[in-house]
Design a protein around this motif. Sequence first.
Motif, PDB file in Angstrom:
ATOM      1  N   LEU A 102      79.826 -40.024  33.264  1.00 60.87           N
ATOM      2  CA  LEU A 102      80.102 -39.824  31.838  1.00 60.87           C
ATOM      3  C   LEU A 102      78.859 -39.940  30.962  1.00 60.87           C
ATOM      4  O   LEU A 102      78.759 -39.253  29.945  1.00 60.87           O
ATOM      5  CB  LEU A 102      81.165 -40.814  31.351  1.00 60.87           C
ATOM      6  CG  LEU A 102      82.576 -40.658  31.928  1.00 60.87           C
ATOM      7  CD1 LEU A 102      83.540 -41.581  31.192  1.00 60.87           C
ATOM      8  CD2 LEU A 102      83.065 -39.221  31.865  1.00 60.87           C
ATOM      9  N   GLN A 103      77.914 -40.815  31.337  1.00 61.81           N
ATOM     10  CA  GLN A 103      76.739 -41.020  30.479  1.00 61.81           C
ATOM     11  C   GLN A 103      75.944 -39.728  30.264  1.00 61.81           C
ATOM     12  O   GLN A 103      75.665 -39.350  29.120  1.00 61.81           O
ATOM     13  CB  GLN A 103      75.862 -42.139  31.050  1.00 61.81           C
ATOM     14  CG  GLN A 103      74.722 -42.553  30.138  1.00 61.81           C
ATOM     15  CD  GLN A 103      73.391 -41.872  30.483  1.00 61.81           C
ATOM     16  OE1 GLN A 103      73.284 -41.123  31.462  1.00 61.81           O
ATOM     17  NE2 GLN A 103      72.388 -42.124  29.669  1.00 61.81           N
ATOM     18  N   PRO A 104      75.587 -38.981  31.317  1.00 58.23           N
ATOM     19  CA  PRO A 104      74.868 -37.725  31.073  1.00 58.23           C
ATOM     20  C   PRO A 104      75.740 -36.672  30.383  1.00 58.23           C
ATOM     21  O   PRO A 104      75.231 -35.863  29.590  1.00 58.23           O
ATOM     22  CB  PRO A 104      74.450 -37.261  32.478  1.00 58.23           C
ATOM     23  CG  PRO A 104      75.292 -38.017  33.425  1.00 58.23           C
ATOM     24  CD  PRO A 104      75.655 -39.298  32.753  1.00 58.23           C
ATOM     25  N   MET A 105      77.040 -36.705  30.645  1.00 59.43           N
ATOM     26  CA  MET A 105      77.946 -35.766  29.980  1.00 59.43           C
ATOM     27  C   MET A 105      77.952 -36.005  28.471  1.00 59.43           C
ATOM     28  O   MET A 105      77.899 -35.066  27.665  1.00 59.43           O
ATOM     29  CB  MET A 105      79.352 -35.950  30.550  1.00 59.43           C
ATOM     30  CG  MET A 105      80.297 -34.810  30.280  1.00 59.43           C
ATOM     31  SD  MET A 105      81.940 -35.164  30.978  1.00 59.43           S
ATOM     32  CE  MET A 105      81.557 -35.295  32.721  1.00 59.43           C
ATOM     33  N   MET A 106      77.986 -37.284  28.088  1.00 61.17           N
ATOM     34  CA  MET A 106      77.951 -37.646  26.675  1.00 61.17           C
ATOM     35  C   MET A 106      76.662 -37.164  26.019  1.00 61.17           C
ATOM     36  O   MET A 106      76.674 -36.598  24.918  1.00 61.17           O
ATOM     37  CB  MET A 106      78.064 -39.170  26.529  1.00 61.17           C
ATOM     38  CG  MET A 106      77.903 -39.693  25.115  1.00 61.17           C
ATOM     39  SD  MET A 106      77.768 -41.504  25.080  1.00 61.17           S
ATOM     40  CE  MET A 106      76.204 -41.775  25.921  1.00 61.17           C
ATOM     41  N   LEU A 107      75.522 -37.365  26.707  1.00 60.83           N
ATOM     42  CA  LEU A 107      74.234 -36.927  26.153  1.00 60.83           C
ATOM     43  C   LEU A 107      74.152 -35.410  26.080  1.00 60.83           C
ATOM     44  O   LEU A 107      73.597 -34.853  25.128  1.00 60.83           O
ATOM     45  CB  LEU A 107      73.078 -37.500  26.972  1.00 60.83           C
ATOM     46  CG  LEU A 107      72.877 -39.014  26.890  1.00 60.83           C
ATOM     47  CD1 LEU A 107      71.666 -39.436  27.721  1.00 60.83           C
ATOM     48  CD2 LEU A 107      72.700 -39.487  25.450  1.00 60.83           C
ATOM     49  N   ASN A 108      74.687 -34.728  27.083  1.00 59.78           N
ATOM     50  CA  ASN A 108      74.706 -33.262  27.034  1.00 59.78           C
ATOM     51  C   ASN A 108      75.494 -32.779  25.831  1.00 59.78           C
ATOM     52  O   ASN A 108      75.067 -31.861  25.126  1.00 59.78           O
ATOM     53  CB  ASN A 108      75.319 -32.690  28.325  1.00 59.78           C
ATOM     54  CG  ASN A 108      74.279 -32.450  29.397  1.00 59.78           C
ATOM     55  OD1 ASN A 108      73.230 -31.883  29.147  1.00 59.78           O
ATOM     56  ND2 ASN A 108      74.567 -32.899  30.600  1.00 59.78           N
ATOM     57  N   ALA A 109      76.639 -33.393  25.584  1.00 56.71           N
ATOM     58  CA  ALA A 109      77.460 -33.003  24.436  1.00 56.71           C
ATOM     59  C   ALA A 109      76.739 -33.301  23.125  1.00 56.71           C
ATOM     60  O   ALA A 109      76.805 -32.518  22.172  1.00 56.71           O
ATOM     61  CB  ALA A 109      78.805 -33.721  24.487  1.00 56.71           C
ATOM     62  N   ALA A 110      76.015 -34.428  23.082  1.00 59.18           N
ATOM     63  CA  ALA A 110      75.300 -34.832  21.859  1.00 59.18           C
ATOM     64  C   ALA A 110      74.134 -33.906  21.526  1.00 59.18           C
ATOM     65  O   ALA A 110      73.690 -33.846  20.373  1.00 59.18           O
ATOM     66  CB  ALA A 110      74.789 -36.264  22.003  1.00 59.18           C
ATOM     67  N   THR A 111      73.631 -33.184  22.529  1.00 55.64           N
ATOM     68  CA  THR A 111      72.496 -32.268  22.318  1.00 55.64           C
ATOM     69  C   THR A 111      72.957 -30.808  22.338  1.00 55.64           C
ATOM     70  O   THR A 111      72.178 -29.907  22.660  1.00 55.64           O
ATOM     71  CB  THR A 111      71.413 -32.481  23.398  1.00 55.64           C
ATOM     72  OG1 THR A 111      72.011 -32.314  24.704  1.00 55.64           O
ATOM     73  CG2 THR A 111      70.798 -33.862  23.307  1.00 55.64           C
ATOM     74  N   ASP A 112      74.207 -30.586  21.963  1.00 58.30           N
ATOM     75  CA  ASP A 112      74.777 -29.231  21.946  1.00 58.30           C
ATOM     76  C   ASP A 112      74.633 -28.540  23.296  1.00 58.30           C
ATOM     77  O   ASP A 112      74.347 -27.345  23.369  1.00 58.30           O
ATOM     78  CB  ASP A 112      74.141 -28.379  20.832  1.00 58.30           C
ATOM     79  CG  ASP A 112      74.450 -28.923  19.439  1.00 58.30           C
ATOM     80  OD1 ASP A 112      75.525 -29.540  19.275  1.00 58.30           O
ATOM     81  OD2 ASP A 112      73.628 -28.743  18.531  1.00 58.30           O
ATOM     82  N   GLY A 113      74.822 -29.315  24.347  1.00 57.43           N
ATOM     83  CA  GLY A 113      74.814 -28.751  25.694  1.00 57.43           C
ATOM     84  C   GLY A 113      73.469 -28.250  26.168  1.00 57.43           C
ATOM     85  O   GLY A 113      73.401 -27.365  27.036  1.00 57.43           O
ATOM     86  N   LYS A 114      72.390 -28.827  25.652  1.00 56.58           N
ATOM     87  CA  LYS A 114      71.049 -28.293  25.936  1.00 56.58           C
ATOM     88  C   LYS A 114      70.757 -28.148  27.437  1.00 56.58           C
ATOM     89  O   LYS A 114      70.312 -27.091  27.890  1.00 56.58           O
ATOM     90  CB  LYS A 114      69.984 -29.172  25.268  1.00 56.58           C
ATOM     91  CG  LYS A 114      68.585 -28.574  25.341  1.00 56.58           C
ATOM     92  CD  LYS A 114      67.617 -29.310  24.431  1.00 56.58           C
ATOM     93  CE  LYS A 114      66.231 -28.670  24.513  1.00 56.58           C
ATOM     94  NZ  LYS A 114      65.285 -29.287  23.575  1.00 56.58           N
ATOM     95  N   ALA A 115      70.990 -29.200  28.208  1.00 57.92           N
ATOM     96  CA  ALA A 115      70.709 -29.118  29.648  1.00 57.92           C
ATOM     97  C   ALA A 115      71.710 -28.213  30.361  1.00 57.92           C
ATOM     98  O   ALA A 115      71.354 -27.508  31.310  1.00 57.92           O
ATOM     99  CB  ALA A 115      70.701 -30.513  30.280  1.00 57.92           C
ATOM    100  N   TRP A 116      72.961 -28.212  29.923  1.00 56.64           N
ATOM    101  CA  TRP A 116      73.957 -27.310  30.504  1.00 56.64           C
ATOM    102  C   TRP A 116      73.517 -25.854  30.319  1.00 56.64           C
ATOM    103  O   TRP A 116      73.617 -25.055  31.240  1.00 56.64           O
ATOM    104  CB  TRP A 116      75.328 -27.514  29.852  1.00 56.64           C
ATOM    105  CG  TRP A 116      76.048 -28.758  30.258  1.00 56.64           C
ATOM    106  CD1 TRP A 116      76.017 -29.384  31.481  1.00 56.64           C
ATOM    107  CD2 TRP A 116      76.944 -29.527  29.447  1.00 56.64           C
ATOM    108  NE1 TRP A 116      76.827 -30.493  31.477  1.00 56.64           N
ATOM    109  CE2 TRP A 116      77.412 -30.610  30.251  1.00 56.64           C
ATOM    110  CE3 TRP A 116      77.407 -29.417  28.134  1.00 56.64           C
ATOM    111  CZ2 TRP A 116      78.316 -31.560  29.771  1.00 56.64           C
ATOM    112  CZ3 TRP A 116      78.300 -30.363  27.657  1.00 56.64           C
ATOM    113  CH2 TRP A 116      78.752 -31.421  28.467  1.00 56.64           C
TER     114      TRP A 116
END
Length: 200
Positions: free
Chosen positions: A138-152
């Motif tokens: 969940l921790q990286p998922m939360m950060l991905n969501a917080a950065t508008d999915g930048k890494a995704w």
Amino acid sequence: MDKALDQLFDFIREIDKEKFIGRQTYLTDGERKENDAEHAWHMAIMVLLLSGYSNEKIDVLRTISMLLIHDIVEIDAGDTYAYDEEARKTQKEREEKAAERIFGLLPEEQGNYLMELWKEFEARETPEAKFARTMDNLQPMMLNAATDGKAWVEHEVSIDQIMKRNARTGEGASVLWEYAQRNWLEPNLKKGRIKPQKDL
């Protein structure tokens, strides 16, 4: 006594290298990616705050300890990106070898204790290990969501990849996994930041 202290401080100095192990997840400002030590610290705080949502009663200190040490093996093995299927083929072997060397720096009793904690995390059978693995997902998922999915977006990650990766995330905390899907995955899927399916 000095020999034991020498071993302890040798280990403590060695794990400073965890700060140099880069991950693929961006910090909330989207400017740089986090390192393993930052990831571990963040999850330790998450356990303190979210342990009440665990599916089963957990030993909070044991769970935090597990998360603080689980990525130390990456000092030797490197970070294996969650969606890098090729690197994942050799991950287990690389990490087991690293665990032997790094935990072997400690006095025997403490080295064995950390090795057992690491193996417990990997096995994902105890309530503590299940909750720790939920935090780790969940921790990286939360950060991905917080950065508008930048890494995704950068890695062209699809929803089927995410769901496969998180097939067991609900085992530790079903409420938190449902929250993550509702608040982080579904909005980013709708906005096209997560691909609807992996290109074949």
